[in-house]
Scaffold this active site. Structure first.
Site, PDB file in Angstrom:
ATOM      1  N   GLY A  13       0.516 -26.601   5.272  1.00 39.02           N
ATOM      2  CA  GLY A  13       1.431 -27.703   5.543  1.00 39.02           C
ATOM      3  C   GLY A  13       0.865 -29.046   5.108  1.00 39.02           C
ATOM      4  O   GLY A  13      -0.297 -29.166   4.715  1.00 39.02           O
ATOM      5  N   ARG A  14       1.699 -30.079   5.197  1.00 41.28           N
ATOM      6  CA  ARG A  14       1.276 -31.415   4.780  1.00 41.28           C
ATOM      7  C   ARG A  14       0.054 -31.888   5.552  1.00 41.28           C
ATOM      8  O   ARG A  14      -0.909 -32.386   4.985  1.00 41.28           O
ATOM      9  CB  ARG A  14       2.422 -32.410   4.960  1.00 41.28           C
ATOM     10  CG  ARG A  14       3.598 -32.200   4.025  1.00 41.28           C
ATOM     11  CD  ARG A  14       4.682 -33.230   4.322  1.00 41.28           C
ATOM     12  NE  ARG A  14       5.811 -33.091   3.417  1.00 41.28           N
ATOM     13  CZ  ARG A  14       6.828 -32.269   3.617  1.00 41.28           C
ATOM     14  NH1 ARG A  14       6.829 -31.472   4.685  1.00 41.28           N
ATOM     15  NH2 ARG A  14       7.822 -32.201   2.754  1.00 41.28           N
ATOM     16  N   GLY A  77      -2.219 -30.547  17.458  1.00 40.90           N
ATOM     17  CA  GLY A  77      -1.393 -31.597  16.882  1.00 40.90           C
ATOM     18  C   GLY A  77       0.044 -31.184  16.669  1.00 40.90           C
ATOM     19  O   GLY A  77       0.883 -32.020  16.326  1.00 40.90           O
ATOM     20  N   THR A  79       3.809 -30.486  17.451  1.00 41.84           N
ATOM     21  CA  THR A  79       4.737 -31.067  18.424  1.00 41.84           C
ATOM     22  C   THR A  79       5.974 -30.186  18.537  1.00 41.84           C
ATOM     23  O   THR A  79       6.148 -29.226  17.801  1.00 41.84           O
ATOM     24  CB  THR A  79       5.157 -32.492  18.012  1.00 41.84           C
ATOM     25  OG1 THR A  79       5.792 -32.455  16.721  1.00 41.84           O
ATOM     26  CG2 THR A  79       3.942 -33.409  17.940  1.00 41.84           C
ATOM     27  N   HIS A 134      11.541 -40.695  10.476  1.00 38.96           N
ATOM     28  CA  HIS A 134      10.654 -39.796   9.745  1.00 38.96           C
ATOM     29  C   HIS A 134      11.384 -39.225   8.538  1.00 38.96           C
ATOM     30  O   HIS A 134      12.600 -39.357   8.407  1.00 38.96           O
ATOM     31  CB  HIS A 134      10.179 -38.641  10.645  1.00 38.96           C
ATOM     32  CG  HIS A 134       9.146 -39.043  11.639  1.00 38.96           C
ATOM     33  ND1 HIS A 134       9.459 -39.663  12.824  1.00 38.96           N
ATOM     34  CD2 HIS A 134       7.789 -38.921  11.624  1.00 38.96           C
ATOM     35  CE1 HIS A 134       8.347 -39.892  13.511  1.00 38.96           C
ATOM     36  NE2 HIS A 134       7.322 -39.457  12.805  1.00 38.96           N
ATOM     37  N   LYS A 138      11.419 -33.262   8.679  1.00 34.10           N
ATOM     38  CA  LYS A 138      10.865 -33.099  10.028  1.00 34.10           C
ATOM     39  C   LYS A 138      11.820 -32.268  10.875  1.00 34.10           C
ATOM     40  O   LYS A 138      13.031 -32.500  10.879  1.00 34.10           O
ATOM     41  CB  LYS A 138      10.616 -34.457  10.683  1.00 34.10           C
ATOM     42  CG  LYS A 138       9.932 -34.354  12.043  1.00 34.10           C
ATOM     43  CD  LYS A 138       9.465 -35.712  12.532  1.00 34.10           C
ATOM     44  CE  LYS A 138       8.836 -35.610  13.927  1.00 34.10           C
ATOM     45  NZ  LYS A 138       7.654 -34.725  13.955  1.00 34.10           N
ATOM     46  N   THR A 145       5.842 -38.557  19.274  1.00 35.77           N
ATOM     47  CA  THR A 145       5.365 -39.919  19.540  1.00 35.77           C
ATOM     48  C   THR A 145       6.432 -40.740  20.245  1.00 35.77           C
ATOM     49  O   THR A 145       6.145 -41.475  21.206  1.00 35.77           O
ATOM     50  CB  THR A 145       4.964 -40.604  18.225  1.00 35.77           C
ATOM     51  OG1 THR A 145       3.933 -39.837  17.602  1.00 35.77           O
ATOM     52  CG2 THR A 145       4.461 -42.018  18.465  1.00 35.77           C
TER      53      THR A 145
END
Length: 247
Positions: A13-14, A77, A79, A134, A138, A145
């Site tokens: 992934g990115r 990390g 979400t 975003h 996404k 956040t």
């Protein structure tokens, strides 16, 4: 001192690719294992000191189970977790050090701190809104956040986030209540991540904004968390702990 050995989950992934690139420039860490869909977790996990995960929520249970069995600290990390997946993380933190954060940027975590202070200083006379944008790929909304920012505002006002959050507005909704927190998600283009907290009062408005221009800011924060976590006792931590900003 030997470099900390990292496993990067979600390596295709990115974020996974960015973490690998940033780690290659940091003499204090080395990536010893990379996994993604269809790769064997248990064939790679024993090699690392700390696992960093930016994959998908569906993989959380398996990853947490593996880390707990082998005693590997975890930087989470990913979400978009549901309540059951979050419960798995909280339960595992009794035996495992875990950093769970919606955003690993140092600047965003400063925004978390400033948001709480602003809400406390300005008081209940100011209306609260959170706006995020975003890239169009996404998958979850609002962003982790944005949700964290709204939760901070709710806590500062002694409100229940689930009851206070208003995810967009449509139709004849009537006057705005001081006990609601607007949360709005925009999607499009290649935006890495923009977040704005609006505190609007009579005759004045305060806006706190963070804009990420590169994913490197998140990757560097995740690596910083991995270095810090390596020597911590079991517990559920976030980046505020890593940066020494926890209340």
């Amino acid at each position: 001192m030997e470099p900390s050995k990292l496993l990067v989950s979600g390596c295709l992934g990115r974020m996974g690719q960015t973490i690998i690139d940033c780690a290659a420039r940091d003499p204090e860490v080395t990536v010893v294992a990379r996994i993604d869909i269809d790769d064997s977790l248990f064939a790679n996990l024993p090699e690392c000191d700390v696992a960093i995960d930016f994959s998908v929520p569906a993989f959380t249970r398996e990853l947490v189970r593996g880390c707990a069995e082998l005693g590997k600290p975890l930087v989470m990390g990913t979400t978009g977790h549901n309540d059951g997946q979050l419960a798995v993380l909280r339960h595992a933190a009794a035996v495992l050090p875990i950093v769970l954060a919606p955003n690993f940027s140092v600047g965003v975590n400063a925004l978390f701190w400033l948001t709480r202070k602003a809400a406390e200083i300005l008081g209940p006379g100011f209306d609260l809104e959170v706006v995020e944008m975003h890239h169009g790929l996404k998958q979850d909304a609002p962003s982790g956040t944005a949700k964290k920012l709204a939760e901070i505002l709710a806590d500062a006002r002694e409100l229940d986030y689930a009851k206070a959050a208003r995810h967009g507005r449509e139709g004849l909704v009537g006057p705005r209540s001081h006990s609601e927190i607007g949360v709005h998600a925009l999607r499009g283009g290649s935006v890495v991540g923009d977040h704005t907290v609006v505190l609007a009062g009579p005759g004045e408005r305060l806006e706190l904004t963070h804009r990420a221009a590169s994913r490197e800011t998140f990757a560097l924060g995740a690596i910083r968390a991995a270095k810090w976590l390596h020597s911590q006792p079991p517990g559920l931590y976030d980046m505020m702990d890593v940066l020494g900003l926890a209340p």
